[in-house]
Design an enzyme around this catalytic site. Structure first.
Site, PDB file in Angstrom:
ATOM      1  N   ASN A   1       0.861  -1.185   0.000  1.00  0.00           N
ATOM      2  CA  ASN A   1       0.000   0.000   0.000  1.00  0.00           C
ATOM      3  C   ASN A   1       0.901   1.241   0.000  1.00  0.00           C
ATOM      4  OD1 ASN A   1      -1.798   2.031   0.489  1.00  0.00           O
ATOM      5  ND2 ASN A   1      -2.694   1.132   2.331  1.00  0.00           N
TER       6      ASN A   1
ATOM      7  N   HIS B   1     -10.004   0.578   4.104  1.00  0.00           N
ATOM      8  CA  HIS B   1      -8.772   0.666   4.889  1.00  0.00           C
ATOM      9  C   HIS B   1      -9.052   1.494   6.142  1.00  0.00           C
ATOM     10  CE1 HIS B   1      -4.691   1.620   6.117  1.00  0.00           C
ATOM     11  NE2 HIS B   1      -4.321   0.567   5.404  1.00  0.00           N
TER      12      HIS B   1
ATOM     13  N   GLU C   1      -6.055  -5.871   9.797  1.00  0.00           N
ATOM     14  CA  GLU C   1      -5.016  -4.909  10.212  1.00  0.00           C
ATOM     15  C   GLU C   1      -5.465  -4.189  11.482  1.00  0.00           C
ATOM     16  OE1 GLU C   1      -2.786  -3.389   6.275  1.00  0.00           O
ATOM     17  OE2 GLU C   1      -4.247  -2.015   7.072  1.00  0.00           O
TER      18      GLU C   1
ATOM     19  N   ILE D   1      -0.708  -0.136  13.010  1.00  0.00           N
ATOM     20  CA  ILE D   1      -0.336   0.383  11.690  1.00  0.00           C
ATOM     21  C   ILE D   1       0.739   1.463  11.826  1.00  0.00           C
ATOM     22  CG2 ILE D   1      -1.169   1.731   9.714  1.00  0.00           C
ATOM     23  CD1 ILE D   1      -3.821   0.236   9.897  1.00  0.00           C
TER      24      ILE D   1
ATOM     25  N   GLY E   1       2.606  -3.187  10.762  1.00  0.00           N
ATOM     26  CA  GLY E   1       3.926  -3.389  11.359  1.00  0.00           C
ATOM     27  C   GLY E   1       4.783  -4.462  10.721  1.00  0.00           C
TER      28      GLY E   1
HETATM   29  O1  G3P Z   1      -2.302  -1.135   4.374  1.00  0.00           O
HETATM   30  C1  G3P Z   1      -1.096  -1.423   4.984  1.00  0.00           C
HETATM   31  C2  G3P Z   1      -0.989  -0.841   6.330  1.00  0.00           C
HETATM   32  O2  G3P Z   1      -2.015  -0.134   6.853  1.00  0.00           O
HETATM   33  C3  G3P Z   1       0.062  -1.295   7.225  1.00  0.00           C
HETATM   34  O3  G3P Z   1       0.918  -0.204   7.320  1.00  0.00           O
HETATM   35  O4  G3P Z   1       3.038   0.888   7.663  1.00  0.00           O
HETATM   36  O5  G3P Z   1       2.194  -0.741   9.357  1.00  0.00           O
HETATM   37  O6  G3P Z   1       2.995  -1.561   7.137  1.00  0.00           O
HETATM   38  P1  G3P Z   1       2.365  -0.436   7.911  1.00  0.00           P
END
Ligand code: G3P
Length: 228
Positions: free
Chosen positions: A15, A99, A147, A152, A187
């Protein structure tokens, strides 16, 4: 139209969000890194750039592309919105929906998922807990991506911090609709994180900052898939 053989598990969806490192010309470079890491590793890698970057990436790569969101609107007076028909015309292979940073109402998720399904495109509905994973699975998407929002962007992998949410989503989504694949995100950045996600039953990962902010995104992607 997507070629289903390209969707073999495990799958990595990156993403791009709205980081400067993944916007404009940088989005194209990142998509090329993703394409090349996918070719080298044999793992399916999918890009989800901003709407404004879809055409340039489609023009210069053959990577699978998901939009980050689609608005539940019909053509006409909707200034500033992302229209399904335009995204389709510009080459998307599907979309993320709901999302945590772009939540949608259930009826709207259903409407857009149906449009994607009718066009044999990929639908990836994001969920924030086991209950929403189950609700999402009942809409018959290609993927449900669990998620936990609090993880995140933290670098604390969901596969280590909240394994029960991943396992619970896998188990309960299967009960609702065995054709839906479960991904997990938040994460995730290393080979160990992804290997743990797969062990918990996920068929891949949805991730962002760990790769986008890496000094060498291609090397980071190869490390991500090195232990599976
Ligand atoms: O859509 C992917 C996301 O929300 C996870 O973000 O930065 O924790 O990998 P990240």
């Amino acid at each position: 139209m997507i070629q289903l053989y390209k969707l073999k598990s495990p799958i990595v969806i990156l993403n791009f969000k709205t980081y400067l490192e993944s916007s404009g010309e940088n989005a194209l470079n990142l998509a090329k890194a993703l394409e090349s890491a996918g070719e080298e590793s044999g793992i399916t890698m999918v890009a989800s750039p901003q709407a404004a970057d879809i055409y340039r990436i489609k023009d210069e790569t053959s990577i699978l592309l998901l939009s980050q969101h689609i608005d539940p609107i019909s053509p006409g007076g909707n200034t500033g919105a992302n229209l399904f028909e335009t995204l389709l015309d510009n080459g998307i292979d599907g979309s993320l929906l709901n999302h945590s940073e772009k939540r949608m109402e259930l009826a709207d998720i259903d409407l857009i998922t149906q449009k994607l399904n009718e066009n044999q495109l990929i639908s990836c509905i994001c969920s924030n807990n086991v209950s929403t994973s189950m609700a999402a699975a009942s809409l018959n998407p290609t993927f449900v991506a669990i998620e936990p929002p609090e993880l995140i962007g933290t670098g604390i992998p969901v596969s280590k911090a909240e394994p029960e949410v991943v396992e619970g989503s896998v188990k309960n989504v299967r009960k609702i609709n065995k054709d839906v694949k479960v991904l997990c995100g938040a994460g995730i950045s290393t080979g160990e994180d992804m290997a743990q996600a797969i062990e918990l039953g996920a068929e891949g990962v949805l991730l962002a900052s760990g790769i986008i902010k890496a000094d060498n995104p291609k090397e980071a992607l190869l490390d991500l898939v090195s232990k599976i």
